[in-house]
Design a protein around this motif. Structure first.
Motif, mmCIF file in Angstrom:
data_model
loop_
_atom_site.group_PDB
_atom_site.id
_atom_site.type_symbol
_atom_site.label_atom_id
_atom_site.label_comp_id
_atom_site.label_asym_id
_atom_site.label_seq_id
_atom_site.Cartn_x
_atom_site.Cartn_y
_atom_site.Cartn_z
ATOM 1 N N ASP A 189 -4.225 -74.574 -18.609
ATOM 2 C CA ASP A 189 -2.754 -75.271 -18.612
ATOM 3 C C ASP A 189 -2.746 -75.363 -17.674
ATOM 4 O O ASP A 189 -1.707 -76.089 -16.336
ATOM 5 C CB ASP A 189 -1.701 -74.398 -18.466
ATOM 6 C CG ASP A 189 -1.186 -73.956 -20.062
ATOM 7 O OD1 ASP A 189 -1.657 -75.227 -21.325
ATOM 8 O OD2 ASP A 189 -0.875 -72.609 -20.812
ATOM 9 N N SER A 190 -4.135 -75.252 -16.387
ATOM 10 C CA SER A 190 -4.634 -76.188 -14.950
ATOM 11 C C SER A 190 -5.000 -77.249 -14.689
ATOM 12 O O SER A 190 -3.711 -77.746 -13.925
ATOM 13 C CB SER A 190 -5.235 -75.390 -14.272
ATOM 14 O OG SER A 190 -6.566 -75.739 -14.823
ATOM 15 N N GLU A 215 -11.249 -74.719 -19.550
ATOM 16 C CA GLU A 215 -9.902 -75.534 -18.227
ATOM 17 C C GLU A 215 -10.684 -76.234 -18.024
ATOM 18 O O GLU A 215 -11.830 -75.740 -17.177
ATOM 19 C CB GLU A 215 -9.604 -74.052 -17.490
ATOM 20 C CG GLU A 215 -9.038 -74.675 -16.131
ATOM 21 C CD GLU A 215 -8.963 -73.163 -15.061
ATOM 22 O OE1 GLU A 215 -8.973 -74.005 -13.770
ATOM 23 O OE2 GLU A 215 -9.402 -71.930 -15.463
ATOM 24 N N LEU A 234 -10.169 -70.539 -24.738
ATOM 25 C CA LEU A 234 -9.998 -70.973 -23.427
ATOM 26 C C LEU A 234 -11.065 -71.422 -22.520
ATOM 27 O O LEU A 234 -12.194 -71.374 -22.140
ATOM 28 C CB LEU A 234 -9.983 -69.690 -22.509
ATOM 29 C CG LEU A 234 -9.039 -68.137 -23.432
ATOM 30 C CD1 LEU A 234 -9.360 -66.594 -22.681
ATOM 31 C CD2 LEU A 234 -7.611 -68.471 -22.911
ATOM 32 N N ASP A 268 -7.592 -71.116 -17.631
ATOM 33 C CA ASP A 268 -6.578 -71.731 -17.514
ATOM 34 C C ASP A 268 -6.303 -72.541 -18.099
ATOM 35 O O ASP A 268 -6.768 -74.037 -17.164
ATOM 36 C CB ASP A 268 -5.835 -71.473 -15.903
ATOM 37 C CG ASP A 268 -4.301 -71.754 -16.206
ATOM 38 O OD1 ASP A 268 -3.925 -71.919 -17.803
ATOM 39 O OD2 ASP A 268 -3.997 -71.709 -15.653
ATOM 40 N N ARG A 291 -10.353 -65.453 -10.745
ATOM 41 C CA ARG A 291 -9.572 -66.139 -10.888
ATOM 42 C C ARG A 291 -9.615 -66.545 -12.693
ATOM 43 O O ARG A 291 -10.936 -66.979 -13.154
ATOM 44 C CB ARG A 291 -9.896 -67.080 -10.874
ATOM 45 C CG ARG A 291 -9.247 -68.125 -9.145
ATOM 46 C CD ARG A 291 -10.147 -69.104 -8.620
ATOM 47 N NE ARG A 291 -11.216 -68.865 -8.398
ATOM 48 C CZ ARG A 291 -12.359 -69.968 -8.375
ATOM 49 N NH1 ARG A 291 -11.421 -72.018 -8.230
ATOM 50 N NH2 ARG A 291 -13.752 -70.405 -8.423
ATOM 51 N N PRO A 292 -9.145 -66.194 -13.121
ATOM 52 C CA PRO A 292 -8.899 -66.459 -15.158
ATOM 53 C C PRO A 292 -9.472 -67.864 -15.610
ATOM 54 O O PRO A 292 -8.657 -68.809 -14.961
ATOM 55 C CB PRO A 292 -7.049 -66.154 -14.987
ATOM 56 C CG PRO A 292 -6.560 -66.722 -14.661
ATOM 57 C CD PRO A 292 -7.610 -65.819 -12.966
#
Length: 417
Positions: free
Chosen positions: A245-246, A107, A105, A243, A240-241
């Protein structure tokens, strides 16, 4: 060990590279270490703005966005280098490759910073031990310094990473907020700029504590829904996680340029807009995206800047289509005064394969001729999958993640090409 990793909470790291561009140049050429170094544009074309500078240069008062002439006055021995974005992208990729060794994970939020969720990292040690290991590995393998914030959410992690630079590791818990965060001026809070701060000052919000305790109604009337969001942040709330893929979400693609000299020549200015439109079109094509809104930015000789946008009838990607929209916007809103900078941006992007043309009376007949082809493509996609064949696109495309990694940070670069 489990006490460091709450069952219902998260442990988030924000990794922020220190003076990234300058640090990359120092890693590439060790003779630059310990010297005042600035990365800047081309002063001959008035793009001499400091993009970033070393901590040695900062001791003289040199700062990001400072004009080059002013920086030279403060530090006569300042070493100036043009940006080398290929070098910075390579260093960024190396940094994120290291982060992904510690968590899936990860980002990226810009070329030199990113979030990590290490909530499942108990087997690797405490959060501080993991941060120290990351910091040491980045320095050892890439010869680059970074600061790391550790917190239960993204906002607090970002705030923490700013607290100690260079090479800092800072823990910020929710219980620390009243002592550490609230006494600060509201303009120091992450997510609040000068304009927002000025609006908050007018309603009596001077400190982050004031914001945290301000009534919702007044905040909403002053800042809209963003006021409520900022209040939550001031209280340490952020759901907010992280992410991974953001970075593949594109909201806008734009290019701007400072003119070699101030100009009122309409032909020259339209030529600049055409060039910028071509660059935007090229980047949209590379991303496989189309714009549904076109925006132009005009900065006048007196530095007054305006932006004007228009929702287009049909999604656009071709340079001529973008130019025509940008040209209309420019001619409508230019008052004839001398111009210093122009910009063109495609906004509200959608994937090309999802673009649906809004047919009008004149385009209907041409589109109808292609309808049998579209029907055939649709049946093939339903049977074999959407990637089997796409309208107006190459039959095979590079892997999305591989293809987009190098272009997803364009918003953070000083684009001079």
């Amino acid at each position: 060990m489990n006490s460091y990793y709450p069952k219902k909470g998260r442990v988030i790291l924000h990794v922020d590279m220190n003076s990234f561009y300058a640090s990359v140049e120092m890693a590439f050429d060790p003779t630059l270490k310990g010297k005042p170094l600035a990365i800047a544009g081309n002063p001959e074309e008035r793009k001499g703005i400091i993009v970033t500078c070393s901590y040695e240069a900062r001791k003289f008062g040199v700062r990001t966005t400072m004009p080059l002439w002013e920086a030279k006055k403060l530090c006569s021995q300042l070493i100036i280098m043009r940006p080398n974005f290929d070098r910075y992208r390579a260093a960024s990729k190396g940094m994120f490759d290291i982060l992904r060794q510690y968590s899936d994970l990860v980002e990226p939020v810009s070329i030199d910073e990113g979030y990590m969720d290490i909530s499942e990292g108990a087997e690797m040690g405490t959060p501080i031990e993991i941060a120290q290991s990351i910091q040491n590995q980045i320095e050892r393998e890439l010869d680059l310094p970074c600061s790391i914030g550790i917190a239960p959410n993204k906002f607090l992690a970002k705030t923490a990473s700013d607290m100690k630079k260079p090479m800092g590791i800072t823990v910020l818990r929710k219980r620390d907020i009243p002592q550490i965060l609230w006494p600060r001026d509201v303009v120091e809070m992450h997510g609040i700029g000068q304009k927002t701060a000025q609006k908050l000052y007018t309603i009596g919000v001077k400190t982050i504590s004031d914001l945290a305790h301000k009534e919702d109604l007044q905040l909403k009337s002053t800042l809209g829904i963003n006021g409520i969001r900022l209040k939550k942040r001031a209280n340490g709330e952020d759901t907010r996680p992280v992410d991974p893929d953001s970075i593949y979400d594109f909201k806008s693609v734009g290019n701007s340029t400072t003119l070699p000299k101030d100009s009122t020549n309409q032909k020259e200015l339209l030529n600049v807009i055409h060039t910028l439109s071509t660059k935007v079109a090229s980047r949209l094509k590379n991303k496989g995206m189309m714009a549904t809104t076109i925006q132009v930015m005009i900065r006048f000789k007196n530095r007054k800047t305006i932006t004007r946008s228009k929702k287009v009838k049909n999604p656009v990607q071709l340079d001529q289509s973008i130019f025509e929209e940008a040209k209309q916007l420019f001619l409508k809103h230019w008052n004839g005064d001398s111009i210093r900078l122009l910009g063109v941006t495609g906004q509200d992007l959608i994937e090309k394969e999802d673009a649906v043309e809004q047919l009008d009376l004149f385009s209907y007949e041409k589109a109808a001729e292609k309808e049998p082809l579209y029907d055939t493509i649709s049946r093939l996609q339903k049977k074999y999958g959407k990637k089997m064949i796409k309208k107006g696109m190459a039959q095979s495309e590079p892997n999305k993640r591989e293809n987009q990694y190098d272009t997803s940070f364009n918003k953070d670069f000083l684009r001079e090409d």
